[in-house]
Design an enzyme around this catalytic site. Structure first.
Site, mmCIF file in Angstrom:
data_model
loop_
_atom_site.group_PDB
_atom_site.id
_atom_site.type_symbol
_atom_site.label_atom_id
_atom_site.label_comp_id
_atom_site.label_asym_id
_atom_site.label_seq_id
_atom_site.Cartn_x
_atom_site.Cartn_y
_atom_site.Cartn_z
ATOM 1 N N CYS A 1 13.231 9.868 8.246
ATOM 2 C CA CYS A 1 13.108 9.699 9.588
ATOM 3 C C CYS A 1 14.007 9.487 10.235
ATOM 4 O O CYS A 1 13.832 9.473 11.974
ATOM 5 C CB CYS A 1 12.297 7.686 9.047
ATOM 6 S SG CYS A 1 13.361 6.899 8.742
ATOM 7 N N GLY B 1 6.284 4.021 8.305
ATOM 8 C CA GLY B 1 5.350 5.749 8.584
ATOM 9 C C GLY B 1 5.413 6.798 9.985
ATOM 10 O O GLY B 1 6.746 6.500 11.338
ATOM 11 N N SER B 2 4.104 7.030 10.690
ATOM 12 C CA SER B 2 3.924 7.906 11.674
ATOM 13 C C SER B 2 3.947 7.436 12.867
ATOM 14 O O SER B 2 3.770 6.329 12.769
ATOM 15 C CB SER B 2 3.221 9.065 11.776
ATOM 16 O OG SER B 2 2.013 8.531 12.068
ATOM 17 N N THR B 3 4.193 7.672 13.982
ATOM 18 C CA THR B 3 4.536 6.716 15.427
ATOM 19 C C THR B 3 3.008 6.557 15.894
ATOM 20 O O THR B 3 2.391 5.950 16.250
ATOM 21 C CB THR B 3 5.497 7.012 16.357
ATOM 22 O OG1 THR B 3 6.842 7.800 15.506
ATOM 23 C CG2 THR B 3 5.143 7.197 17.540
ATOM 24 N N GLY C 1 1.853 3.934 13.797
ATOM 25 C CA GLY C 1 2.290 2.668 14.354
ATOM 26 C C GLY C 1 1.956 2.093 15.582
ATOM 27 O O GLY C 1 1.558 0.950 15.547
ATOM 28 N N GLU D 1 9.477 15.528 16.273
ATOM 29 C CA GLU D 1 9.433 15.141 14.763
ATOM 30 C C GLU D 1 8.815 15.863 13.953
ATOM 31 O O GLU D 1 7.885 16.198 13.977
ATOM 32 C CB GLU D 1 9.564 14.013 14.748
ATOM 33 C CG GLU D 1 9.786 13.515 12.783
ATOM 34 C CD GLU D 1 9.732 12.070 12.659
ATOM 35 O OE1 GLU D 1 8.089 11.626 13.103
ATOM 36 O OE2 GLU D 1 10.643 11.733 11.657
ATOM 37 N N GLU E 1 8.730 0.652 11.232
ATOM 38 C CA GLU E 1 9.954 1.608 11.447
ATOM 39 C C GLU E 1 8.693 2.929 11.317
ATOM 40 O O GLU E 1 8.407 3.505 10.799
ATOM 41 C CB GLU E 1 10.673 1.479 10.226
ATOM 42 C CG GLU E 1 11.833 2.138 9.751
ATOM 43 C CD GLU E 1 11.847 3.014 9.790
ATOM 44 O OE1 GLU E 1 11.725 4.078 10.084
ATOM 45 O OE2 GLU E 1 12.213 3.439 8.389
ATOM 46 N N LYS F 1 0.605 -1.181 -0.205
ATOM 47 C CA LYS F 1 0.025 0.024 -0.334
ATOM 48 C C LYS F 1 0.932 1.338 -0.211
ATOM 49 O O LYS F 1 1.645 1.617 0.430
ATOM 50 C CB LYS F 1 -0.557 -0.297 1.037
ATOM 51 C CG LYS F 1 -2.488 0.592 1.176
ATOM 52 C CD LYS F 1 -1.389 2.255 0.908
ATOM 53 C CE LYS F 1 -2.135 3.112 2.464
ATOM 54 N NZ LYS F 1 -1.927 4.813 2.213
#
Lengths: 477, 382
Positions: A291, A235-237, A240, A388, A257, A183
Site C-alpha cells: 500500500c 485494505g482498499s480505499t 474502507g 493505485e 489503513e 478476519k
C-alpha cells in the site's frame, strides 16, 4: 563467463499442510455452523493448497461472544506484566517456527521466500516483542494515568502481508488489554491459522484471539456486529469508505489503513546507485503489492534519462520465478483478479499515451505473473499516475524544482508514503514538512520498524499502527 | 551546479563495437570513436585509441580526455588542472553508506548450489593472485608458492592454475624462473609498498626494477596522504608516471580503502586511478584493517561499470585481504555478476589477492565433486 545460479528451492517439507482448516473460536478449531468452505490456491502454480472454512454471521457471533467473555473475565482484568508474558512467548514461538511460516507464506501468497524469510516473519516477531514491552507500561505511554482497553476489536487484514498485518493488528490490541476477532484475507488465510496454533501453543487464554476466515461477507458481518467496539481495517480505499459509512453513528471506533500512490522523489544530487536500489525496493518489493509502494517516481528532469537507463539495466537483473527459490526477487501476483486489474491499468497507460517498457524476462507457464514494468512520458493526469495499481508497475514523472516536486507529490487523493533521495540534509527536512504523507523515507524506502508509527493522510486512511502512537488506537484515551 | 555533477553516455553507438576490444580478423580499424560524456553540464569528448586484435585488454591506453563545452568550445581536460580534477571528482554522485551495505547484505543471501557452485569455485581458482608479502620471504618460500600456483591440487589435474603469484619486487626473478613455461603471471607490489611513503623517483625505480626482472603485473599503492589532503593531481600524476614506467606490464592500483574510510572516497579514488590509466583497481595492501569488504567491492564495481559506459574501456577489480573462505569468495562473485555483469567474471577483469583462500576453495570443490569433506592436510599448505 556465463554463470547462472542453479535452482535453490526451499523445502516444502517443513510445512504440515492439512486438507482443510476450521475456524479458530474460543481457543479451539471448530467447523463453521453451515459447513461452507472455500479453497486457497498457490498463485505460482494454481495448485489448491487447502480448503478453509467460510464463517457465516452465526460463526462471527460466536467469535465475538468468546472475545467479549475473554475480555471481561481473563484478558482485561489481567495485569499488564502477565499479558506481556504471553506476548513475549508468542514472539519467541514465531521465531522458532519462522522457517515453516516463511514457506507457508510464500506458498499461499506467492511472495519470494527471501522476503517472507527476511522481512515478513522476523518483523512479525519484532512487533510482538515490541508491544509485549508496552503491556505493563501503558500509563507511561502519554495517554493519561490509567488508559483502559476498548473491548473487542474486529480486525480485517489484507492479502499482501498476511502474517505481518496480523501481527501489526494483534500485538498492540492485546498489549492494551483488548481481545480480537481477526478476519484474514480470502486468498491468504493459512499463516493466520498457524498463528492461531501458536496462540494455543503459548497457552493464550481461550477467546483472546479468534480467527474467522472467509470473504467479504464475513468481514461485513464482523463490522456490523454490535459486540465489536472497534474496527481496524487494512485494505482498499473503496471498502474502507464503505466501512466508515456503515459505522457512522454506531459509536464504534475505526482506524483505516488504505491505498496509496506514493511518490519516490529523486533529486539530481542523490546517491544515484542507492537511489536506483531504492526505486526497485519501492515498487518491485512484494510484486508491488504494497500500500505504501513508491509507485510514482518523481525524478529531477536533469537526470531523468540517466535514471531510467540505469533502472532498466537494473531491472534486467531481477529474477522472476518460483517464489520458493531462495534467489527469486519477484514472485507471483496473488490472484487472477489482481492480475486482471494490473493488466487493465497497464493497458490504460499505453492507451493514454505513456511509453511502456517491460523487463524481458520469461514468465512461468502456470500461475499468475506480471513482469516488472516502467512507464515513462507519464503525465499527472494519466490513470497510471493517479490510481493505485498494486502491482510491479512504475510511473515515471519529472520535476524541475523542489517546490514542483512537493506539488506533484501531494497532487493525489492519497497520502500514505513518500521517499526523498538527496545528499542535502536541509532539503530532506524541508521536504518532509511539506509532504502530506504519513511516512516519509529519506534515502531509503519500504523500511519498517515496530518503533515507528505508520499510517495515512486523506484517502490513505487514519489512525497509526506501530510505535507508541499505535497504542492509541486500542486505548480508551 | 558544480556539486550536482553526473556522468552519462550521451552517444554510444560507435563505441559499442569498439568496447569489445577485438575487431574481427582482417577488419580495418575505424578511426578512433568519440564518446561524449556529460559532466556537470559540460560535455567531454573522449578519444579512444583503437586497439589491435589480440592485445591484452590492459595493454590499451586510457585515451586522451578532451573536454568541450556545451557549445562545443574546448574548455579543459578533466585532469588539466587541480581545480577541474577536483570539480569532476566532487561532482560524482555520492554513495549512501546504509544503502550500499544493505545491497551487499541482500546479495550475500544468494544461494549458490550444485553445478553453479562448482563452476564458480573453479573460476575463483583462476582468479587468485596467490600472495606472499612478508619480510621473511625467501627464494625457497617463493619456489614452493610457485609450485602451488602451477598445480594447486596435485591430486587432481582438473584444477586450473591460479592467475598469478604476487611477491615483493626483489623476488620477481625467483618467481619468474620457477614459473617459466606456465601461464601463471608474476605480479610485484612496487612503489614503496605498502605505505607508499617515498619520493616518486624511488617509487619509479622500484617499478622499473620489478619490470626488468620480468614482472607481468605491477601492484602500486596510491599516495593516501596526498589523496586525503585533497592533492588529487599529485595522485593522478603518480599513477600516470607508474603506468608509463610499467611499459607493457599490467598496472593494478591499490586504493587502500581501509585508510580512505568513506565510500565516497573509494569512489573518487577509483575514478582517479582509472583516469590515470589503471588496468585494475585494487582494494587493499592486506596490511591495513579493514581490507576488502563487500560494500567496498560494490562501490568499485559500480565505478568500473560506469567508466566502461562512459569511455568503453573495461577496468578490472581486485579484492585483497581477509578473504579466506570459499563462501566469501562466492559472495564477491555474486556482487560482480549483479553489478558489473558477466563480462567481469573472468580472470582479466576480477581477481582475488589471497593465500589461505585457495585451499578452502579446493576443499569445497572436492566436497562438491565427491560429496564428502576431506582433511585440510590433504592439500599442501603452499
Amino acid at each position: 563467463m556465463n554463470w547462472e545460479y542453479a535452482p535453490a528451492p526451499e523445502s516444502r517439507a517443513i510445512v504440515d499442510l492439512q486438507p482443510s482448516y476450521g475456524l479458530f473460536i474460543d481457543g479451539e478449531f471448530v467447523d463453521p455452523g453451515d459447513g461452507s468452505a472455500f479453497k486457497t490456491v498457490n498463485p505460482a502454480t494454481e495448485e489448491v493448497l487447502a480448503e478453509v472454512a467460510a464463517a457465516g454471521p452465526a460463526d462471527v457471533d460466536r467469535a465475538v461472544e468468546a472475545a467479549r467473555r475473554a475480555q471481561h473475565e481473563t484478558w482485561g482484568p489481567m495485569s499488564g506484566a502477565e499479558r506481556a508474558k504471553y506476548l513475549f512467548r508468542v514472539a519467541r514461538i514465531l521465531q522458532e517456527r519462522s522457517r515453516e511460516l516463511a514457506v507457508l507464506e510464500s506458498l499461499d501468497n506467492g511472495k519470494p521466500i527471501r522476503e517472507s524469510r527476511d522481512i515478513d516473519v522476523p518483523l512479525s516477531a519484532a512487533y510482538f516483542f515490541y508491544y509485549a514491552g508496552w503491556a505493563d507500561k501503558l500509563e507511561y505511554a502519554g495517554f493519561g494515568p490509567s488508559p483502559q482497553p476498548i473491548g473487542v476489536a474486529g480486525q480485517i487484514i489484507p492479502w499482501n502481508f498476511p502474517l505481518l498485518m496480523a501481527a501489526w493488528k494483534l500485538a498492540p490490541a492485546l498489549a492494551a488489554g483488548n481481545t480480537s476477532v481477526l478476519k484474514p484475507a480470502e486468498t491468504t488465510p493459512l499463516t493466520a491459522l498457524v498463528l492461531a496454533e501458536i496462540f494455543q501453543e503459548a497457552g493464550l487464554p481461550p477467546g483472546v484471539v479468534n480467527v474467522v476466515t472467509g470473504a467479504g461477507a464475513t468481514g461485513a458481518a464482523l463490522v456490523a456486529h454490535p459486540g465489536v467496539a472497534k474496527i481496524a481495517f487494512t485494505g482498499s480505499t473503496d471498502v474502507g469508505k464503505g466501512i466508515q459509512r456503515e459505522l457512522a453513528g454506531t459509536g464504534k471506533r475505526l482506524t483505516l489503513e488504505l491505498g496509496g500512490k506514493g511518490a519516490n522523489i529523486v533529486f539530481e544530487d542523490a546517491p544515484l546507485d542507492q537511489a536506483i536500489e531504492g526505486i526497485v525496493n519501492g515498487i518491485y518489493f512484494n510484486q508491488g503489492h504494497v500500500c505504501c509502494a513508491g509507485s510514482r517516481l518523481l525524478v529531477q528532469e536533469s537526470i531523468a534519462e540517466l535514471v531510467v537507463e540505469k533502472l532498466k539495466a537494473r531491472l534486467q537483473t531481477l529474477r522472476l520465478g518460483d517464489p520458493l527459490d531462495k534467489n527469486t526477487d519477484i514472485g507471483a501476483i496473488n490472484s487472477p483478479v489482481q492480475l486482471e486489474k494490473i493488466t487493465e491499468l497497464a493497458a490504460a497507460g499505453v492507451a493514454e499515451g505513456a511509453e511502456r517498457w517491460t523487463s524481458p524476462c520469461a514468465l512461468p507457464e502456470h500461475g499468475f505473473w506480471f513482469p516488472p514494468t516502467i512507464f515513462t512520458d507519464v503525465s499527472p493526469s494519466h490513470r497510471i499516475a493517479r490510481e493505485e495499481i498494486f502491482g510491479p508497475v512504475l510511473s515515471v514523472l519529472t520535476f524541475r524544482t523542489p517546490e514542483e516536486a512537493v506539488m506533484k507529490a501531494n497532487n493525489t487523493p492519497y497520502g500514505l508514503s513518500a521517499g526523498i533521495w538527496t545528499e542535502k540534509g536541509s532539503r530532506i527536512l524541508w521536504m518532509a514538512q511539506q509532504l502530506r504523507a504519513g511516512v516519509v523515507w529519506a534515502n531509503t524506502f519500504n523500511r519498517f520498524d515496530p518503533t515507528s508509527p505508520f499510517g495515512g493522510y486523506r484517502e490513505s486512511g487514519f489512525g497509526r499502527e506501530g510505535g507508541r502512537h499505535g497504542l492509541e488506537a486500542y486505548l480508551d484515551v | 551546479m558544480l556539486g550536482s555533477a553526473w556522468l552519462a553516455l550521451v552517444s554510444g553507438a560507435s563505441v559499442a563495437v569498439h568496447r569489445r576490444d577485438v575487431p574481427p580478423a582482417g577488419m580495418v580499424l575505424p578511426p578512433a570513436p568519440v564518446t561524449r560524456i556529460g559532466v556537470m553540464g559540460m560535455v567531454t569528448e573522449t578519444q579512444l585509441e583503437a586497439k589491435p586484435r589480440g592485445t591484452a585488454p590492459w595493454a590499451g591506453s586510457a585515451g586522451t580526455l578532451v573536454v568541450a563545452g556545451r557549445d562545443g568550445a574546448a574548455l579543459a581536460d578533466i585532469a588539466a588542472s587541480e581545480a577541474s580534477l577536483r570539480r569532476f571528482l566532487m561532482g560524482l554522485p555520492g554513495v549512501d553508506q546504509v544503502g550500499a551495505e544493505a545491497r551487499t547484505a541482500m546479495l550475500a543471501t544468494r544461494s549458490i548450489k550444485a553445478a553453479s557452485k562448482l563452476a564458480a569455485l573453479e573460476l575463483v581458482v583462476r582468479m587468485i593472485d596467490l600472495t606472499t608479502l612478508e619480510g621473511a620471504d625467501t627464494p625457497g618460500k617463493i619456489r614452493s608458492l610457485c609450485a602451488k600456483a602451477r598445480h594447486p591440487d596435485l591430486g587432481d589435474a582438473g584444477v586450473p592454475p591460479v592467475a598469478a603469484v604476487c611477491v615483493y619486487p626483489d623476488l620477481v626473478g625467483t618467481a619468474k624462473a620457477a614459473l617459466s613455461g606456465s601461464p601463471v603471471a608474476v605480479a610485484a607490489v612496487a612503489t614503496a609498498f605498502p605505505s607508499g611513503r617515498a619520493a616518486l623517483d624511488v617509487k619509479l625505480a622500484d617499478v622499473r626494477q620489478a619490470v626488468s626482472a620480468g614482472a607481468d603485473e605491477i601492484d602500486m599503492v596510491i599516495d593516501r596522504g596526498a589523496f586525503l589532503s585533497g592533492r588529487y593531481q599529485l595522485v593522478l600524476d603518480e599513477v600516470r608516471a607508474v603506468k608509463e614506467a610499467c611499459g607493457g606490464a599490467h598496472l593494478k592500483v591499490i586504493l587502500e580503502t581501509g585508510e580512505l574510510v568513506t565510500y565516497d572516497n573509494v569512489k573518487r579514488a577509483s575514478w582517479l586511478a582509472m583516469l590515470g590509466g589503471a588496468d585494475f583497481i585494487k582494494t587493499s595492501t592486506g596490511k591495513v584493517a579493514p581490507a576488502a569488504t563487500l560494500p567496498v567491492a560494490l562501490v568499485m564495481l559500480e565505478a568500473v561499470r560506469d567508466f566502461d559506459t562512459a569511455t568503453g574501456r573495461q577496468v578490472g577489480v581486485k579484492v585483497a585481504g581477509g578473504i579466506r573462505s570459499a563462501k566469501d569468495a562466492l559472495r564477491y562473485l555474486v556482487v560482480v555478476r549483479e553489478t558489473a555483469g558477466e563480462a567481469w567474471l573472468a580472470p582479466d577483469r576480477f581477481r582475488f589477492g589471497a593465500s589461505s583462500l585457495l585451499n578452502d576453495v579446493l576443499m569445497q570443490r572436492t566436497k562438491q565433486l565427491t560429496g564428502a569433506y576431506v582433511r585440510a592436510d590433504d592439500f599442501s599448505q603452499d
